[in-house]
Design a protein around this motif. Sequence first.
Motif, short mmCIF file in Angstrom:
data_model
loop_
_atom_site.label_atom_id
_atom_site.label_comp_id
_atom_site.label_asym_id
_atom_site.label_seq_id
_atom_site.Cartn_x
_atom_site.Cartn_y
_atom_site.Cartn_z
N THR A 265 -22.62 -17.16 89.28
CA THR A 265 -22.25 -15.83 88.75
C THR A 265 -20.84 -15.86 88.18
O THR A 265 -20.56 -15.24 87.14
N LEU B 138 -28.15 -20.28 84.65
CA LEU B 138 -27.00 -19.38 84.82
C LEU B 138 -25.69 -20.15 85.03
O LEU B 138 -24.64 -19.74 84.57
N HIS C 6 -27.85 -8.70 85.81
CA HIS C 6 -27.94 -9.93 86.60
C HIS C 6 -28.93 -9.79 87.76
O HIS C 6 -28.67 -9.07 88.72
N VAL D 111 -24.64 -7.38 80.17
CA VAL D 111 -25.43 -8.36 80.92
C VAL D 111 -25.95 -7.69 82.19
O VAL D 111 -25.21 -6.95 82.87
N VAL E 84 -30.31 -11.86 82.96
CA VAL E 84 -30.44 -13.16 83.62
C VAL E 84 -31.34 -12.98 84.85
O VAL E 84 -31.19 -12.03 85.60
N PHE F 26 -21.42 -5.01 82.83
CA PHE F 26 -22.19 -5.85 83.74
C PHE F 26 -22.93 -4.99 84.76
O PHE F 26 -22.32 -4.14 85.43
N TYR G 4 -18.45 -2.50 85.52
CA TYR G 4 -19.68 -2.92 86.22
C TYR G 4 -20.25 -1.78 87.05
O TYR G 4 -19.55 -0.85 87.44
N LEU H 197 -20.97 -17.26 84.74
CA LEU H 197 -21.45 -16.23 83.82
C LEU H 197 -20.34 -15.25 83.47
O LEU H 197 -20.13 -14.92 82.29
N ASN I 200 -25.64 -17.96 93.93
CA ASN I 200 -25.35 -16.52 93.92
C ASN I 200 -23.89 -16.22 93.62
O ASN I 200 -23.57 -15.17 93.06
N ASP J 39 -33.70 -17.44 82.08
CA ASP J 39 -34.26 -17.73 83.40
C ASP J 39 -34.56 -19.22 83.49
O ASP J 39 -35.05 -19.80 82.51
N PHE K 142 -25.10 -5.33 88.17
CA PHE K 142 -25.35 -6.32 89.21
C PHE K 142 -26.40 -5.83 90.20
O PHE K 142 -26.25 -4.77 90.82
#
Length: 320
Positions: free
Chosen positions: A95, A50, A70, A68, A5, A110, A161, A98, A91, A29, A112
Amino acid sequence: MILVVGGAGYIGSHLVKELVEKEEVIVLDNLATGHKEAVDSRAVFVQGDLGNTADLETIFQKYPIKAVMHFAAYSLVGESVQDPAKYYDNNVANTLTLLNVMLKYKVKNFIFSSTAATYGIPEEDIILETSNTQPINPYGKSKLMVENILADFHHAYGLNYVALRYFNAAGAHVTGEIGEQHDPETHLIPIILQHLLGERASISVFGTDYPTEDGTCIRDYIHVTDLAEAHIKALEALLAGEKEAETYNLGNGVGYSVKEVIETCEKVTDRKANVVFADRRAGDPARLIASSEKIYKELGWKAERDLETIIKSAWNWHSK
């Protein structure tokens, strides 16, 4: 398949260019600040938002997403102070949308793209992951909020993550096909190069009386392809089950002063800059340098490209 994303933005598009060599990639996007032409043609591109659950669900229903990444954040510090709602909406709230869709479709990996702005004004010269996080603007606060959400989602729902904190992405792809393209431009290296191309009358240096070797601020710059490679190493560690919940700094560990950056730009371009010296800006720390020892020890990543390489690649892109 990996969902990226914000994959049409500056850092996202460079990540996609490297990632398509190893994985199937889909980019989401909304093109608010990204550029569709920057997305590698080997990736699937979806224009969508998003924060739009329907856009996300369409992707998760259609494609076998296994992770994903981000990059779809607003990132202008000054703007975040003037319009914090915009930053918390996109932000943080988007998120969260998502993450909830990921959990619904049982996608648990994930990556980040965070920021060293989570540290605020650091108390030490070299910032470690264990340094205090006291962000001083809504941009940094919004990123830290997401990091806290990720930690809670890991404990409660098993979301795995890696959060990557860094300061100044710089440079352009070695092919010269994509580079840094912001409107308005706020980053030092492209501003200097635009000036040396005749697009700006001068460049301003804010403060020459800092407690540094030459009196100007020292900042950490990393080539955008080095950043992309760090994100891929983090992704591979997640997919291999080697990491579950990690935060890493991405820094060069040295830092370069504003004067050094200007002088290196002059050297690479063989042109002389018209520099205007101005007073310090409020809230500018003398040094912001991040240590990458932890990610080097655990994942084997370090910044490989030096300041001159960064500026040469940027000049190649800007002069085109």
